[in-house]
Design a protein around this motif. Structure first.
Motif, PDB file in Angstrom:
ATOM      1  N   PRO A 418       0.826  -1.207   0.000  1.00 23.02           N
ATOM      2  CA  PRO A 418       0.000   0.000   0.000  1.00 23.02           C
ATOM      3  C   PRO A 418       0.865   1.264   0.000  1.00 23.02           C
ATOM      4  CG  PRO A 418      -0.809  -1.592   1.607  1.00 23.02           C
ATOM      5  CD  PRO A 418       0.491  -2.123   1.107  1.00 23.02           C
ATOM      6  N   ILE A 419       0.341   2.338  -0.588  1.00 22.49           N
ATOM      7  CA  ILE A 419       1.093   3.590  -0.729  1.00 22.49           C
ATOM      8  C   ILE A 419       1.615   4.081   0.618  1.00 22.49           C
ATOM      9  CG2 ILE A 419       0.884   6.046  -1.299  1.00 22.49           C
ATOM     10  CD1 ILE A 419       1.131   4.360  -3.731  1.00 22.49           C
ATOM     11  N   GLN A 420       0.767   3.992   1.663  1.00 20.03           N
ATOM     12  CA  GLN A 420       1.189   4.519   2.966  1.00 20.03           C
ATOM     13  C   GLN A 420       2.368   3.742   3.544  1.00 20.03           C
ATOM     14  OE1 GLN A 420      -1.763   3.258   2.233  1.00 20.03           O
ATOM     15  NE2 GLN A 420      -2.572   1.878   3.823  1.00 20.03           N
ATOM     16  N   THR A 460       8.928  11.480 -10.971  1.00 24.28           N
ATOM     17  CA  THR A 460       9.547  11.060 -12.236  1.00 24.28           C
ATOM     18  C   THR A 460      10.383   9.800 -12.047  1.00 24.28           C
ATOM     19  OG1 THR A 460      11.378  12.585 -11.784  1.00 24.28           O
ATOM     20  CG2 THR A 460       9.610  13.375 -13.215  1.00 24.28           C
ATOM     21  N   ALA A 461      11.098   9.715 -10.930  1.00 25.98           N
ATOM     22  CA  ALA A 461      11.915   8.523 -10.661  1.00 25.98           C
ATOM     23  C   ALA A 461      11.026   7.293 -10.513  1.00 25.98           C
ATOM     24  CB  ALA A 461      12.748   8.735  -9.400  1.00 25.98           C
ATOM     25  N   GLN A 462       9.924   7.424  -9.788  1.00 25.53           N
ATOM     26  CA  GLN A 462       9.048   6.284  -9.526  1.00 25.53           C
ATOM     27  C   GLN A 462       8.295   5.843 -10.772  1.00 25.53           C
ATOM     28  OE1 GLN A 462      10.514   5.125  -6.826  1.00 25.53           O
ATOM     29  NE2 GLN A 462       8.503   4.440  -6.153  1.00 25.53           N
ATOM     30  N   LEU A 492       0.823  -2.117  -7.879  1.00 26.01           N
ATOM     31  CA  LEU A 492       1.750  -1.421  -8.773  1.00 26.01           C
ATOM     32  C   LEU A 492       1.013  -0.421  -9.661  1.00 26.01           C
ATOM     33  CD1 LEU A 492       4.230  -4.215  -9.948  1.00 26.01           C
ATOM     34  CD2 LEU A 492       4.723  -2.271  -8.487  1.00 26.01           C
ATOM     35  N   LYS A 493      -0.139  -0.823 -10.185  1.00 18.09           N
ATOM     36  CA  LYS A 493      -0.915   0.081 -11.039  1.00 18.09           C
ATOM     37  C   LYS A 493      -1.444   1.263 -10.236  1.00 18.09           C
ATOM     38  CE  LYS A 493      -2.127  -3.766 -14.079  1.00 18.09           C
ATOM     39  NZ  LYS A 493      -3.159  -4.763 -14.406  1.00 18.09           N
ATOM     40  N   TYR A 499       1.727   8.340  -8.617  1.00 19.63           N
ATOM     41  CA  TYR A 499       2.886   9.174  -8.952  1.00 19.63           C
ATOM     42  C   TYR A 499       2.643   9.983 -10.223  1.00 19.63           C
ATOM     43  CZ  TYR A 499       5.401   6.908  -5.208  1.00 19.63           C
ATOM     44  OH  TYR A 499       5.787   6.467  -3.968  1.00 19.63           O
ATOM     45  N   GLU A 500       1.808   9.479 -11.135  1.00 13.94           N
ATOM     46  CA  GLU A 500       1.461  10.276 -12.310  1.00 13.94           C
ATOM     47  C   GLU A 500       0.630  11.488 -11.914  1.00 13.94           C
ATOM     48  OE1 GLU A 500      -0.338   7.368 -14.851  1.00 13.94           O
ATOM     49  OE2 GLU A 500       1.525   7.035 -15.981  1.00 13.94           O
TER      50      GLU A 500
END
Length: 537
Positions: A418-420, A460-462, A492-493, A499-500
């Motif tokens: 998870p993102i957190q 951008t890196a991610q 992942l999606k 990040y986008e």
């Protein structure tokens, strides 16, 4: 249920006893005595009963080569008496031998106890002497530490100087240097169980949602130990529980306090391997020894990582790069430290394997740890993709490629969480990268764009890493194990979308604040208003 005997080895007889006909199956590889005992038991007699078989009045020798018969012409079983003389002689002989063995072992136990007591006293004397020496050393260390964090400008102690990435010395383990003390037993395992895991924790440990940030290092040791026990590796490889504890403790002590490549990263990689083992049911296609090698390689894969990658080692011509001829210097170093720890009898979890088995385990671990070098990423992924259409679990080459892909996937699996949970790791990695690029600038070495704090941003890196490294890898693994869709691809999606959106937000923010500087037209009403509001000239 079947008899467990192949058709080629199965014998079938029909036996008549007390007027009843019954079917008797036996193994033609068994001994005559075993078949005789089975016959006696099948007819309700004692195992030691002497029985004979007759056919039309003729005695048939009981042997594995007896011909099969039919229900219409069964063999007649008769009891020929009970003979225990031979068994009584054997029993008394065994009893006497056992008595002599007991007496011999008592002497050995007494010797061992005396030896252990003497060794214990010697150890205590040695420890007391070392303790006095260490106290003097600690006094000197405290003086050095105070001098290191003393801020002359404010005449105070500045604790912000104790950044984890730079507090440890810039050294590597080398058999020819004094740094071998890194491997030594700085502390021993506790004599009692300090932690007890709940069933909820044990189940959560099998999921990618497990929050690694909520656990302290000593708690992570217990969680790693639980993985070995739950997977049955302790029983399968005959690992002594105390040896496993000491091994894990030594590993923990030999991870440096880097922002990213530290013991918590080692735990994350191992926990994701544990998730894949359960989620993809790898126990069905891999042996328990292979499972143990995978888990242990994950635990050891970044041992004594200095916080500077292979590119830095090669460009700076470090001791490791020279020693390993610029070929995966860090990964070779991780292997060397791993087997240095395993060379200590009190830490060798593979001690009860045969020399040949240990040689195979060592070879497999080296293959897996060397596979974590990202310079080999494309090579290993291409080899795996070529085998996907006709993957053969009986092929050693195919299995080795699968295991390399598994440890690679786990090594870079943070964004599968998870993102957190995962976003904290991005910050840690960027801190380690920036520390390296700053050092490279000081030494006038080439700086990778993705490590340069003046050129790279987190989104951008991610985005590049997820698009071109993570998704192709996990999509390939998903073709062999569809469970990977739920375990990794969904997260992942989501991370890519996250990040986008962050990148779009940053770009819009730049445009918003760049517009006033680039133009003075009437459309840039924001520019004039913003400058007035902020007191600009």
């Amino acid at each position: 249920m079947g008899s467990g005997i192949s058709k080629a080895r199965r014998g079938l007889l029909y036996i008549s006893y007390n007027g009843k006909v019954q079917k008797f199956m036996f193994d033609r590889k068994a001994t005559s005595r075993d078949i005789q005992e089975q016959l006696a038991i099948s007819c309700g007699l004692t195992r030691l009963s002497n029985v004979i078989l007759k056919c039309r009045g003729d005695v048939i020798a009981i042997s594995p080569s007896m011909p099969n018969n039919t229900p219409q012409e069964p063999y007649t079983l008769e009891q020929a008496g009970y003979n225990v003389s031979a068994n009584d002689i054997i029993a008394s002989t065994v009893k006497e031998i056992g008595k002599q063995f007991r007496q011999a072992f008592m002497v050995e136990e007494t010797k061992r106890e005396v030896y252990n007591r003497v060794a214990s006293i010697e150890s205590r004397v040695e420890k007391d002497g070392k303790r006095l020496m260490e106290m003097e050393k600690y006094k000197l260390d405290l003086v050095e530490l105070r001098d290191a964090i003393y801020n002359k400008q404010t005449n105070t102690l500045d604790y912000n100087r104790l950044r984890p990435a730079i507090t440890l010395p810039n050294h590597f383990y080398c058999p020819s240097t004094e740094q071998e003390s890194l491997i030594s037993m700085a502390r021993d395992i506790p004599a009692y169980n300090k932690y007890v895991l709940t069933n909820e924790t044990k189940e959560a440990l099998k999921t990618p949602q497990f929050d690694v940030w909520q656990w302290e290092p000593n708690e992570m040791l217990i969680l790693l130990e639980e993985m070995y026990f739950e997977l049955g590796l302790v029983d399968e490889l005959d690992i002594h529980p105390a040896t496993l504890k000491r091994f894990l403790l030594r590993v923990q002590e030999n991870y440096r306090n880097n922002p990213f490549h530290n013991f918590r990263h080692c735990f994350c990689v191992t926990q994701m391997m544990y998730v894949l083992i359960h989620g993809c049911r790898l126990q069905e296609v891999l042996s328990k020894r292979d499972i143990c090698v995978l888990l242990t390689a994950c635990i050891c894969h970044d041992l004594d990582h200095p916080g500077f990658n292979n590119t830095y080692q090669i460009n700076s011509r470090s001791e490791l790069a020279v020693r390993y001829n610029d070929m995966s210097p860090l990964e070779n170093h991780h292997c060397a430290v791993s087997f240095k720890i395993l060379s200590s009898p009190e830490c060798n979890i593979f001690a009860n394997l045969t020399p040949e088995e240990f040689k195979e385990v060592r070879g497999d671990m080296i293959i897996l740890i060397l596979a974590t070098d990202m310079a080999r990423h494309a090579e290993i992924l291409d080899a795996f993709k070529q085998k996907l259409d006709n993957f053969d679990y009986s092929s050693e080459d195919h299995l080795n490629t699968l295991k390399m892909i598994l440890i690679k996937a786990c090594d870079i699996s943070n964004e599968c969480r998870p993102i957190q949970v995962s976003e904290g790791w991005v910050e840690c990695l960027m801190e380690e990268y920036f520390h390296q690029s700053d050092q490279e600038k000081k030494e006038c070495l080439p700086v990778a764009p993705f490590m340069d704090r003046d050129r790279v941003t987190k989104p951008t890196a991610q985005i590049g890493f997820i698009k071109y490294v993570l998704l192709p890898l996990f999509e390939a693994l998903n073709k062999l194990y569809p469970e990977v869709e739920f375990i990794a691809l969904e997260s992942l999606k989501q991370a890519l979308n996250h990040y986008e959106r962050m990148k779009d937000f940053d770009e819009n923010k730049k445009k918003l604040f760049a517009g006033p500087v680039m133009s003075k037209s009437g459309r840039d009403w924001y520019s004039e208003k913003q400058m007035v509001d902020e007191g600009g000239q």
